[in-house]
Scaffold this active site. Sequence first.
Site, short mmCIF file in Angstrom:
data_model
loop_
_atom_site.label_atom_id
_atom_site.label_comp_id
_atom_site.label_asym_id
_atom_site.label_seq_id
_atom_site.Cartn_x
_atom_site.Cartn_y
_atom_site.Cartn_z
N LEU A 21 104.46 10.46 71.34
CA LEU A 21 104.36 9.09 70.94
C LEU A 21 105.62 8.89 70.03
O LEU A 21 106.37 7.79 69.90
CB LEU A 21 103.35 8.83 70.03
CG LEU A 21 101.71 8.79 70.81
CD1 LEU A 21 100.70 8.49 69.78
CD2 LEU A 21 101.80 7.68 71.79
N ARG A 69 104.44 20.52 56.45
CA ARG A 69 103.44 21.14 55.64
C ARG A 69 104.30 21.65 54.39
O ARG A 69 103.43 22.00 53.41
CB ARG A 69 103.00 22.23 56.45
CG ARG A 69 101.87 21.66 57.56
CD ARG A 69 101.50 22.92 58.24
NE ARG A 69 102.14 23.56 59.11
CZ ARG A 69 102.05 24.33 59.98
NH1 ARG A 69 100.82 24.70 60.38
NH2 ARG A 69 102.94 24.84 60.96
N TYR A 148 88.72 7.51 65.39
CA TYR A 148 87.42 8.22 65.05
C TYR A 148 87.43 8.71 63.51
O TYR A 148 86.64 9.28 63.00
CB TYR A 148 87.30 9.61 65.88
CG TYR A 148 88.36 10.54 66.03
CD1 TYR A 148 88.69 11.59 64.98
CD2 TYR A 148 88.96 10.61 67.07
CE1 TYR A 148 89.66 12.45 65.16
CE2 TYR A 148 89.90 11.57 67.27
CZ TYR A 148 90.34 12.41 66.34
OH TYR A 148 91.46 13.25 66.41
N PRO A 189 95.53 4.72 67.44
CA PRO A 189 95.50 4.68 68.57
C PRO A 189 94.42 5.41 69.50
O PRO A 189 93.86 6.14 68.73
CB PRO A 189 96.74 5.39 69.10
CG PRO A 189 97.30 6.25 67.94
CD PRO A 189 96.49 5.71 66.81
N GLY A 190 93.94 4.75 70.51
CA GLY A 190 92.79 5.42 71.38
C GLY A 190 93.89 6.51 72.10
O GLY A 190 94.87 6.77 71.98
N ILE A 192 96.35 7.84 74.53
CA ILE A 192 97.41 7.52 75.20
C ILE A 192 98.12 8.85 75.78
O ILE A 192 98.30 9.94 75.08
CB ILE A 192 98.69 7.09 74.46
CG1 ILE A 192 98.03 5.82 73.79
CG2 ILE A 192 99.74 6.76 75.10
CD1 ILE A 192 98.81 5.18 72.57
N1 COA Z 1 91.04 26.64 68.51
C1 COA Z 1 90.89 26.96 67.29
N2 COA Z 1 91.69 27.64 66.44
C2 COA Z 1 92.91 27.28 66.66
C3 COA Z 1 93.30 26.74 67.90
C4 COA Z 1 92.27 26.28 68.87
N3 COA Z 1 92.61 25.50 69.93
N4 COA Z 1 94.55 26.52 67.99
C5 COA Z 1 95.15 27.27 66.81
N5 COA Z 1 94.12 27.50 65.89
C6 COA Z 1 93.84 28.27 64.83
C7 COA Z 1 94.70 29.55 65.07
O1 COA Z 1 93.94 30.67 65.16
C8 COA Z 1 95.38 29.94 63.55
O2 COA Z 1 94.03 30.25 62.54
P1 COA Z 1 94.32 31.71 61.73
O3 COA Z 1 95.46 31.33 60.62
O4 COA Z 1 92.99 31.56 61.09
O5 COA Z 1 94.83 32.89 62.47
C9 COA Z 1 95.54 28.51 62.80
O6 COA Z 1 94.93 27.64 63.84
C10 COA Z 1 96.89 28.27 62.95
O7 COA Z 1 97.42 28.35 64.19
P2 COA Z 1 99.05 28.63 64.83
O8 COA Z 1 98.99 29.25 66.15
O9 COA Z 1 99.63 29.51 63.78
O10 COA Z 1 99.49 27.17 64.61
P3 COA Z 1 100.28 26.35 63.95
O11 COA Z 1 100.12 26.17 62.59
O12 COA Z 1 101.93 26.68 64.20
O13 COA Z 1 100.37 25.13 64.96
C11 COA Z 1 98.45 23.71 65.66
C12 COA Z 1 99.28 23.89 64.43
C13 COA Z 1 97.39 24.78 65.73
C14 COA Z 1 97.93 22.28 65.11
C15 COA Z 1 99.11 23.69 67.12
O14 COA Z 1 98.01 23.37 67.87
C16 COA Z 1 100.35 22.67 67.04
O15 COA Z 1 101.33 22.99 66.88
N6 COA Z 1 99.93 21.15 67.47
C17 COA Z 1 101.04 20.48 67.38
C18 COA Z 1 100.90 19.30 68.40
C19 COA Z 1 99.66 18.82 68.58
O16 COA Z 1 98.86 19.13 68.22
N7 COA Z 1 99.78 17.68 69.22
C20 COA Z 1 98.44 16.77 69.28
C21 COA Z 1 98.44 15.50 68.42
S1 COA Z 1 96.89 14.58 68.68
#
Ligand code: COA
Length: 284
Positions: A21, A69, A148, A189-190, A192
């Site tokens: 997005l 962060r 939500y 948003p819902g 997408i």
């Molecule tokens: N289920 C459960 N736990 C999860 C997980 C999953 N699918 N994915 C990550 N985690 C946990 C990891 O085990 C870790 O926990 P710990 O610190 O206790 O070991 C923690 O979350 C952080 O994970 P890490 O891989 O170091 O991720 P990060 O902090 O670099 O990334 C996230 C953040 C986890 C949100 C990753 O999914 C991301 O980068 N997302 C960005 C894009 C996104 O989510 N887009 C959707 C928007 S709607």
Amino acid sequence: MFQKDLLQGKRILITGGGTGLGKATTQRFLELGAEVYICGRRQEVLAATEQELRERTGGKIHSRPCDVRDPSAVEEMLGIIWAEGPLDVLMNNAAGNFLARTEELSLGAFQSVIGIVLMGTLHTTMACGRRWLAAGRGGVVLNVTTTYTITGSAYVVPSAVAKAGVQTLTRSLAVEWGDRGIRMNAIAPGPIPTEGAFSRLLPRPELAEAAKKRNPLGRFGTTEEFANLAAFLISDGAGYVNGEVVTMDGGEWLQGAGEFTALGRELTAKEWEMMRPKPKKTKE
Ligand code: COA
């Protein structure tokens, strides 16, 4: 839908602007004449988006790696941007989410999502807001929340609590800073389709079909529809819209909430006929 120079002269930062997005919105803002800064965690993704959108739109785009962060990284990025000129608009789009059973989540999982969504939004908003207030100039913040926040949602609890916080931040600061020219709104948003969200939230393709069927409009939203709403909300034409959360989900959450919606869809034509009033007997 808009005049080509709608956002001419506006300097905008979009967090998470390298993908999904954020990328689609960056493209729209560039097409409408804005100068856009994008940030995200991955340098190579940002550089590729920067080059692609510059070639596609001919617009002014800059990119910079930054993990929202980290408050000192945010401060450093905004110091560099402000040295080139103040921002007019901040769009908090960076997010993190995944489907999980809450009792299985580690503290780190909560911290990661809440850190990006809630604390990240707070870091950038405070850094821009303080600069705008100190300079006695206005600004616009657009946050991305979700439907939500109203209902809560099972299986995405870190995201639900973080986005609810962002929604409350939006409404609170819209009032507190509104008298000094800072407008603050959000889009909820819902569904997408984007790679980042759907790969984490819809593990099987057939689930996407079921989700479409559940939606009153029978389809998902598009990134273009999202970007157009964002463009309207940050534009001067929306200058009296403040503290608003605009839902854009095809009516999905209302459908889930309506007491008789699911029941009505189960009824057969014969049952609907039975529910109709019977013709009154006329007296002879
Ligand atoms: N289920 C459960 N736990 C999860 C997980 C999953 N699918 N994915 C990550 N985690 C946990 C990891 O085990 C870790 O926990 P710990 O610190 O206790 O070991 C923690 O979350 C952080 O994970 P890490 O891989 O170091 O991720 P990060 O902090 O670099 O990334 C996230 C953040 C986890 C949100 C990753 O999914 C991301 O980068 N997302 C960005 C894009 C996104 O989510 N887009 C959707 C928007 S709607």
